[in-house]
Design a protein around this motif. Structure first.
Motif, mmCIF file in Angstrom:
data_model
loop_
_atom_site.group_PDB
_atom_site.id
_atom_site.type_symbol
_atom_site.label_atom_id
_atom_site.label_comp_id
_atom_site.label_asym_id
_atom_site.label_seq_id
_atom_site.Cartn_x
_atom_site.Cartn_y
_atom_site.Cartn_z
ATOM 1 N N ALA A 54 68.122 33.745 43.548
ATOM 2 C CA ALA A 54 69.175 34.283 44.419
ATOM 3 C C ALA A 54 69.948 35.318 43.605
ATOM 4 O O ALA A 54 71.070 35.083 43.165
ATOM 5 N N GLU A 55 69.330 36.474 43.418
ATOM 6 C CA GLU A 55 69.870 37.474 42.490
ATOM 7 C C GLU A 55 71.183 38.090 42.974
ATOM 8 O O GLU A 55 72.064 38.400 42.170
ATOM 9 N N GLY A 56 71.299 38.278 44.283
ATOM 10 C CA GLY A 56 72.532 38.860 44.822
ATOM 11 C C GLY A 56 73.723 37.974 44.496
ATOM 12 O O GLY A 56 74.757 38.438 43.998
ATOM 13 N N ASN A 57 73.568 36.684 44.774
ATOM 14 C CA ASN A 57 74.630 35.733 44.448
ATOM 15 C C ASN A 57 74.895 35.716 42.952
ATOM 16 O O ASN A 57 76.050 35.703 42.517
ATOM 17 N N GLY B 119 80.013 38.724 52.254
ATOM 18 C CA GLY B 119 79.111 37.783 51.593
ATOM 19 C C GLY B 119 79.282 37.738 50.093
ATOM 20 O O GLY B 119 78.893 36.760 49.447
ATOM 21 N N SER B 123 80.782 34.479 46.521
ATOM 22 C CA SER B 123 80.031 34.340 45.265
ATOM 23 C C SER B 123 80.943 34.567 44.059
ATOM 24 O O SER B 123 80.845 33.860 43.055
ATOM 25 N N GLN B 154 73.835 35.814 51.733
ATOM 26 C CA GLN B 154 74.456 35.533 50.432
ATOM 27 C C GLN B 154 75.485 34.410 50.509
ATOM 28 O O GLN B 154 75.698 33.683 49.534
ATOM 29 N N GLU B 157 73.585 31.417 49.745
ATOM 30 C CA GLU B 157 73.217 31.362 48.316
ATOM 31 C C GLU B 157 74.420 30.842 47.525
ATOM 32 O O GLU B 157 74.277 30.004 46.630
ATOM 33 N N ALA B 158 75.597 31.360 47.860
ATOM 34 C CA ALA B 158 76.818 30.937 47.176
ATOM 35 C C ALA B 158 77.125 29.477 47.480
ATOM 36 O O ALA B 158 77.524 28.714 46.592
ATOM 37 N N MET B 160 75.025 27.133 48.175
ATOM 38 C CA MET B 160 74.062 26.329 47.416
ATOM 39 C C MET B 160 74.533 26.176 45.965
ATOM 40 O O MET B 160 74.533 25.078 45.411
#
Lengths: 310, 275
Positions: A54-57, B119, B123, B154, B157-158, B160
């Motif tokens: 998850a590179e963006g995060n 998004g 993060s 995203q 993703e964050a 998670m």
């Protein structure tokens, strides 16, 4: 001569640095064995965090860590760092000028067998265009060590381009002159100047040896910092040289060649030839076969010089 | 005057300033700013330990406006806190202003992150919360997401990562006003059920029926603190455009500025609400 991949040197230096500074935090996106951040994890697991695929995060988490006073090294392959996470790097790291070092490995076509999907030929162009971003591409293991220590000491966002394949030593360990933004003149010749970065520095040196046989004494410059480019050195070179040949394992659009051309066109017009990837995608193959097919060997540099030198 | 009445008074002032700022700038995002007023007031006035003394430091609680377009609300709340003068609010979105259209932390002290690209803010909040865990700092990190923003991959993703690293020092709000630029969130690209998604990602979830009820928001913040080992999200049902009759529940006011006449009407309505 010893051969080491710059990613390997990066991992070693990072491992040494994390032991000295508990505010260095290392992030990786499930590629720590390949990017070699695993070497830092081995010595300081509490300073290494896997962020998964998850590179963006990962890049925006890096920004948050940096905004909390940490020096963050975030690694993935160049394709997924500069490419996939471009906008996170742009908006969350570079715009707020946060202290994140994006250290991207497996850049260029020498990724090899994985093919074009993994061969980043545009990352220098992407990162160079972002305000506040410093862009570095070291030539060998010793210079990578110096570059990583230099970006660590610099307070601000940096992009460091590293390779997968082993490269020959250009420098003798411990004797690398390294100042961010200052190119290294490895050989002082006349008429022709070869300006290279990354793995192409070694090729430029080999091309110089070949050219000597024909009586051409080429200057060779290791332009390790692509941004800010060493404008003074370039202007100086145009006073004593008729031909500038840029050599990069990157598209001729937007990389080292473009950075040099921007200076020459504005301040010191001079004939320039670009040895690089000619606006095409790569393919699967061994690194050596790819360098040959895509025109990035010492022989290609020699050919470019002979075709254009007066 | 008790705390709740005091905050309700601040809320009227914040709403009036939101309308004035967007009118003066002739652009901006009034709808989602008006819906999130009580959430930001609760965070800045009852939760965060931010003051003039520690504003430059990260040795304090911090807030990330993940729905970065709602700067009119954030700047107005910072003005209520006394961190910037009310008259500066009218420079919003103008050339040379510290009050950028979307937050720029290098322009204005007290902004804990530059945001605007949806998004990414959550993060960065995860990064801050992770840093506090790494260095054993007691400070909490707050962030505010839009419901439409939850369409960004995203965010998940964050989500998670926050659960994976047990960031119980992170409190996220979702301003669930049900509308995004192109219309009803369930029609544009349905992000619901937002609560069940966060639950599945390993978060502690608190549902709030009325996110414009300041007392209820404060209670939810207090409840969130009790949860250990997991991040908490408060999914707060709110009214987009809250407090201005012609803006309420109307997606057309997501990113449009009122005319001078509409502004005057809105201010009159908001003053009436203060009585």
């Amino acid at each position: 001569m010893a051969k080491t991949a710059t990613r390997e040197a990066y991992g070693k230096t990072l491992a040494a640095l994390v032991e000295q500074d508990d505010h260095i935090i290392v992030l990786d996106a499930d590629l720590s064995g390949s990017t070699k951040t695993s070497l830092a994890r081995n010595v300081r697991p509490e300073q290494h965090f896997n962020m998964g695929i998850a590179e963006g995060n990962m890049m925006a988490v890096a920004a948050g860590l940096a905004a909390s006073g940490n020096v963050v090294f975030a690694s993935s392959f160049a394709m997924f760092a500069a490419g996939r996470a471009f906008e996170q790097i742009r908006n969350s790291i570079a715009y707020p000028r946060l202290n994140v070092k994006v250290c991207a490995t497996h850049a260029g076509i020498t990724v090899g067998e994985d093919g074009a999907s993994h061969q980043s030929v545009e990352d220098l162009a992407l990162m160079r265009a972002v305000p506040n971003m410093l862009v570095v591409c070291p030539a060998d293991a010793s210079e990578t060590d110096a570059a990583i220590r230099a970006v660590y000491a610099y307070d601000g966002p940096c992009y460091v381009r590293l390779g997968r394949s082993a490269v020959e030593d250009v420098y003798t360990e411990g004797t690398v002159p390294f100042t961010l933004g200052k190119g290294n003149v490895l050989h002082k010749g006349s008429k022709v100047a070869l300006i290279a970065c990354g793995i192409m520095v070694e090729s430029a040196l080999k091309a110089r040896e070949e050219l000597l046989k024909d009586g051409i004494d080429a200057t060779v410059v290791d332009m390790h910092t692509i941004k800010p480019i060493d404008k003074e050195l370039l202007i100086e070179l145009t006073k004593t040289h008729d031909l500038i040949v840029t050599c990069e394992e990157h598209s001729i659009i937007g990389g080292l060649g473009s950075a040099v051309a921007e200076v020459l066109a504005q301040y010191a017009p001079c004939r320039q030839v670009m040895v690089g990837i000619q606006d095409v995608f790569g393919e699967s193959g061994t690194p050596a076969a790819l360098l040959e097919k895509y025109g990035l060997t010492p022989a290609d540099i020699v050919k470019a010089v002979k075709e254009h030198v007066k | 005057m008790n705390q709740v009445q005091d905050l309700q008074k601040h809320a009227v002032n914040v709403r009036k300033n939101i309308v004035k700022m967007v009118t003066a700038a002739k652009s901006g995002h009034p709808g989602g700013s008006l819906s999130s007023v009580e959430i930001l007031l609760a965070i800045y006035f009852t939760q965060m330990n931010i003051s003039e003394e520690n504003i430059h430091s990260c040795e304090r609680d911090r807030f990330v406006l993940s729905k970065g377009h709602c700067t009119p609300c954030l700047y107005s709340v910072l003005a209520e806190k006394g961190f910037l003068k009310e008259e500066e609010l009218l420079t919003f979105r103008q050339i040379n202003s510290r009050l950028q259209g979307h937050p720029s932390m290098r322009k204005l002290e007290g902004l804990d992150m530059s945001t605007g690209s949806l998004g990414q803010g959550i993060s960065t909040a995860v990064g801050m919360a992770l840093s506090n865990k790494i260095h054993k700092k007691p400070y909490r990190i707050y962030t505010l997401l839009g419901d439409g923003e939850c369409e960004e991959g995203q965010v998940w993703e964050a989500a998670m990562a926050a659960a994976h690293y047990h960031l119980d020092n992170l409190l996220a709000f979702v301003d669930f006003n049900g509308l995004q630029i192109d219309g009803d969130v369930t029609k544009v690209m349905n992000p619901t059920p937002i609560d069940k998604k966060f639950e599945a990602f390993g978060w502690n979830v608190i549902m709030l029926k009325d996110g414009n009820d300041i007392e209820a928001v404060i209670r939810a913040c207090e409840e969130a603190k009790k949860c250990e080992g997991k991040p908490t999200v408060i999914v707060a049902k709110t009214v987009k455009g809250k407090g201005v009759s012609f803006m309420e529940n109307n997606a057309g006011w997501h990113g449009n500025a009122p005319s001078e006449e509409q502004c005057a009407q809105a201010l009159e309505e908001l003053d009436g609400g203060a009585k």
